[in-house]
Scaffold this motif. Structure first.
Motif, mmCIF file in Angstrom:
data_model
loop_
_atom_site.group_PDB
_atom_site.id
_atom_site.type_symbol
_atom_site.label_atom_id
_atom_site.label_comp_id
_atom_site.label_asym_id
_atom_site.label_seq_id
_atom_site.Cartn_x
_atom_site.Cartn_y
_atom_site.Cartn_z
ATOM 1 N N ARG A 33 0.801 -1.166 -0.161
ATOM 2 C CA ARG A 33 -0.032 0.011 0.118
ATOM 3 C C ARG A 33 0.789 1.235 0.069
ATOM 4 O O ARG A 33 0.922 1.999 1.071
ATOM 5 C CB ARG A 33 -1.015 -0.057 1.109
ATOM 6 C CG ARG A 33 -1.951 -1.297 1.294
ATOM 7 C CD ARG A 33 -2.724 -1.240 2.505
ATOM 8 N NE ARG A 33 -3.646 -2.366 2.573
ATOM 9 C CZ ARG A 33 -3.288 -3.659 2.787
ATOM 10 N NH1 ARG A 33 -1.944 -3.996 2.980
ATOM 11 N NH2 ARG A 33 -4.122 -4.585 2.802
ATOM 12 N N PRO A 34 1.511 1.494 -1.229
ATOM 13 C CA PRO A 34 2.368 2.703 -1.151
ATOM 14 C C PRO A 34 1.582 4.152 -0.794
ATOM 15 O O PRO A 34 0.233 3.994 -1.408
ATOM 16 C CB PRO A 34 2.890 2.832 -2.695
ATOM 17 C CG PRO A 34 2.807 1.280 -2.875
ATOM 18 C CD PRO A 34 1.827 0.706 -2.264
ATOM 19 N N ARG A 35 2.180 4.966 -0.367
ATOM 20 C CA ARG A 35 1.533 6.266 0.091
ATOM 21 C C ARG A 35 2.328 7.417 -0.578
ATOM 22 O O ARG A 35 3.254 7.634 -0.056
ATOM 23 C CB ARG A 35 1.204 6.312 1.602
ATOM 24 C CG ARG A 35 0.628 7.861 1.920
ATOM 25 C CD ARG A 35 0.320 7.546 3.481
ATOM 26 N NE ARG A 35 1.550 7.194 4.165
ATOM 27 C CZ ARG A 35 2.224 8.264 4.516
ATOM 28 N NH1 ARG A 35 1.986 9.568 4.426
ATOM 29 N NH2 ARG A 35 3.510 7.724 5.447
ATOM 30 N N GLU A 36 1.882 8.296 -1.362
ATOM 31 C CA GLU A 36 2.552 9.255 -2.088
ATOM 32 C C GLU A 36 2.923 10.363 -0.954
ATOM 33 O O GLU A 36 2.048 10.892 -0.180
ATOM 34 C CB GLU A 36 1.864 10.019 -3.111
ATOM 35 C CG GLU A 36 2.663 10.836 -3.866
ATOM 36 C CD GLU A 36 2.208 11.756 -5.252
ATOM 37 O OE1 GLU A 36 2.723 12.448 -5.779
ATOM 38 O OE2 GLU A 36 1.261 10.982 -5.516
ATOM 39 N N THR A 37 4.245 10.714 -0.791
ATOM 40 C CA THR A 37 4.769 11.528 0.298
ATOM 41 C C THR A 37 5.467 12.907 -0.341
ATOM 42 O O THR A 37 5.849 13.916 0.359
ATOM 43 C CB THR A 37 5.617 10.865 1.179
ATOM 44 O OG1 THR A 37 6.453 10.223 0.572
ATOM 45 C CG2 THR A 37 4.794 9.900 2.282
ATOM 46 N N GLY A 38 5.580 12.753 -1.706
ATOM 47 C CA GLY A 38 6.494 13.964 -2.319
ATOM 48 C C GLY A 38 6.341 14.023 -3.696
ATOM 49 O O GLY A 38 6.382 12.983 -4.409
ATOM 50 N N SER A 39 6.610 15.321 -4.189
ATOM 51 C CA SER A 39 6.826 15.417 -5.560
ATOM 52 C C SER A 39 7.501 16.561 -6.213
ATOM 53 O O SER A 39 7.216 17.461 -5.595
ATOM 54 C CB SER A 39 5.242 15.325 -6.407
ATOM 55 O OG SER A 39 5.473 15.619 -7.695
ATOM 56 N N VAL A 40 8.338 16.481 -7.223
ATOM 57 C CA VAL A 40 8.971 17.652 -7.663
ATOM 58 C C VAL A 40 8.714 17.746 -9.310
ATOM 59 O O VAL A 40 8.510 16.350 -9.866
ATOM 60 C CB VAL A 40 10.219 17.917 -7.343
ATOM 61 C CG1 VAL A 40 10.130 18.280 -5.983
ATOM 62 C CG2 VAL A 40 11.091 16.882 -7.739
ATOM 63 N N ARG A 41 8.721 18.643 -10.191
ATOM 64 C CA ARG A 41 8.701 18.564 -11.597
ATOM 65 C C ARG A 41 9.920 19.457 -11.983
ATOM 66 O O ARG A 41 10.370 20.498 -11.513
ATOM 67 C CB ARG A 41 7.251 19.228 -11.908
ATOM 68 C CG ARG A 41 6.185 18.228 -11.602
ATOM 69 C CD ARG A 41 4.929 18.757 -12.467
ATOM 70 N NE ARG A 41 3.620 17.986 -12.197
ATOM 71 C CZ ARG A 41 2.972 17.114 -13.065
ATOM 72 N NH1 ARG A 41 3.703 17.062 -14.455
ATOM 73 N NH2 ARG A 41 2.171 16.312 -12.758
ATOM 74 N N LEU A 42 10.536 18.727 -13.198
ATOM 75 C CA LEU A 42 11.630 19.450 -13.940
ATOM 76 C C LEU A 42 11.445 18.991 -15.375
ATOM 77 O O LEU A 42 11.221 17.801 -15.508
ATOM 78 C CB LEU A 42 12.980 19.097 -13.302
ATOM 79 C CG LEU A 42 13.181 19.599 -11.954
ATOM 80 C CD1 LEU A 42 14.761 18.684 -11.462
ATOM 81 C CD2 LEU A 42 13.534 21.120 -12.156
ATOM 82 N N GLY A 43 11.167 19.829 -16.311
ATOM 83 C CA GLY A 43 11.351 19.609 -17.493
ATOM 84 C C GLY A 43 9.802 19.036 -17.771
ATOM 85 O O GLY A 43 8.835 19.668 -17.419
#
Length: 473
Positions: free
Chosen positions: A359-369
């Motif tokens: 059961r993965p749980r999203e904890t972060g995100s960044v965008r580049l390009g």
């Protein structure tokens, strides 16, 4: 630490994941760079990763290959923490010293010595395409891992560039001679890509991309829409090289690529990324695990495509009116707590807490390009970036994530037809605070620093999250 015979062990061989996490931080990163045109030689570059150094975030070492047109892709160490599983081998001076650089197009393997000066690697041998074909019957070397009885080199093609089947060549740890093909009974396996293992479970896992003719010029729409790229996992007897089980993820789940087994040597699970679904252009991550003696795989992460105006898309995507995430790399922190997922199409790096692997749980995100949006690096906010987070590598302590932006020359050209550029970024996270991602504004080697070459995989001095397998809990 010393061996029973009195020989000093390489201090970068770690008995357990905990020892690796506690080891000193990397001060250098090795990054392969390739010239898509083949006019310049590809190169092994060295980047300063020591934040206390005056040259932090800059190219401080460079070694040109003696050949052209190799297309350096994945590469790795001659030896690592799996040395503790080598029967007596770790007592005779084995060191994490040599980097083996396979050429995905040339089928040559160039071997560089990082001693005595780790900033100035020296070429010491080239294993030619002819040697690889004669010794193992394979070509198009893709990924390598240091293993129990040699160096395991997964290859996409058969001898002399034939379409296959692809498989694994075994090289000698010391001489780098091509010893043999690893498989003794391949069963239904024909397509190849990555290979890794659960050492203590005597299990090797392989994944599937395609044959050389299927990947040479990028994604072939007819093959993709007919679900002809790889869509299965294979489980093998590691000691015997015998195929034991095929697990089909479903024909619509095209291109089953990077394998990331749990670092805990007692565990029997791991993650694999799937590039695209032909049903809806989504990407996915699957967890394999063993139950009642059989291997199973379940989809645990789905990442949807993002709608976009057709005029902003490359020709290959215009009929669909959307940007697929294109999950082309994943990486698992050494403590098995965080999974990183590269969405090369949308330009996003995602972080998931996988303390519960099911059961993965999203904890972060960044965008580049990204194919659309072209998010800039904060160091140059007025310069849109092409390409996106692609190869992702995680430091042993799990606090630094390194990204490069090129996937494979023909894919770059297909999805970023106006040019993919060349950049290398560092992302910071704090596992103690539950994760979250922040781009390091002071670390951004790019453009001219790589002398017109594109950058692909990263290896960290002393090992990283995808270089070692451990023998003790």
């Amino acid at each position: 630490m010393s061996s029973p015979t009195g020989h000093e062990l390489d201090p970068t061989f770690y008995r357990s994941p905990g020892d690796a996490i506690a080891a000193p931080a990397e001060r250098l990163a090795y990054v392969v760079a390739f010239d898509r045109s083949g006019q310049q030689p590809d190169a092994l570059t060295v980047i300063d990763t020591d934040p206390g150094s005056a040259s932090f975030g800059r190219v401080v070492g460079w070694a040109d290959l003696p050949t052209r047109g190799d297309e350096l892709h994945h590469f790795g160490w001659n030896a690592c923490s799996s040395a503790f599983a080598h029967a007596g081998h770790h007592t005779d001076g084995l060191q994490r010293r040599y980097l083996l650089l396979p050429g995905l197009r040339s089928s040559n393997v160039h071997i560089y010595d990082t001693h005595p000066d780790p900033r100035q690697p020296r070429l010491v041998r080239t294993v030619t395409a002819e040697e690889l074909a004669a010794g193992a019957g394979y070509s198009r070397p893709h990924t390598l891992h240091c293993g129990p009885d040699g160096i395991y080199l997964s290859c996409l093609g058969g001898a002399n560039g034939d379409d296959g089947p692809g498989g694994i060549a075994v090289l000698d740890h010391d001489t780098f001679d091509v010893l043999r093909a690893w498989e003794t009974d391949r069963g239904p396996q024909r397509l190849a890509y990555d290979a890794w293992w659960h050492l203590n479970q005597n299990t090797l896992i392989t994944s599937e991309w395609g044959t050389p003719s299927m990947i040479e010029d990028g994604v072939v729409p007819e093959l993709l829409l007919n679900n002809e790229y790889g869509h299965a996992l294979h489980f093998w007897d590691l000691a015997e090289g015998r195929h034991r089980q095929r697990v089909d993820l479903g024909a619509q789940h095209q291109m089953v690529l990077e394998l990331r087994p749990s670092h805990d040597p007692g565990a029997t699970w791991g993650f694999v990324g799937v590039v695209v679904s032909t049903e809806d252009l989504s990407a996915s991550v699957w967890r394999w695990h063993r139950e009642n003696g059989d291997w199973q795989a379940d989809k645990v992460i789905t990442i949807p495509a993002e709608p976009a105006p057709a005029e902003e898309l490359p020709p290959a995507l215009q009929p669909f009116g959307a940007v697929p995430p294109l999950v082309t790399d994943i990486n698992l922190s050494v403590d098995d707590r965080f999974l990183y997922v590269s969405c090369w199409g949308t330009g996003e790096l995602k972080q998931y807490d996988v303390s519960d692997p099911a059961r993965p749980r999203e904890t972060g995100s960044v965008r580049l390009g990204g194919i659309t949006g072209r998010v800039p690096h904060p160091a140059e906010p007025d310069r849109p970036l092409a390409g996106g987070p692609q190869m992702v590598e995680v430091s042993r302590d799990g606090r630094r994530i390194y990204l490069t932006n090129s996937l494979y020359g023909s894919w770059d050209d297909q999805f970023y037809p106006d040019g993919v550029g060349s950049w290398f970024a560092k992302i910071d996270t704090d596992p103690d605070a539950g994760g979250g991602l922040a781009v390091d504004e002071s670390f951004f080697p790019h453009g001219p620093e790589f002398r017109g070459r594109r950058v692909h995989q990263v290896r960290l001095q002393g090992g990283d999250a995808s270089s070692d397998s451990y023998c003790y809990p």
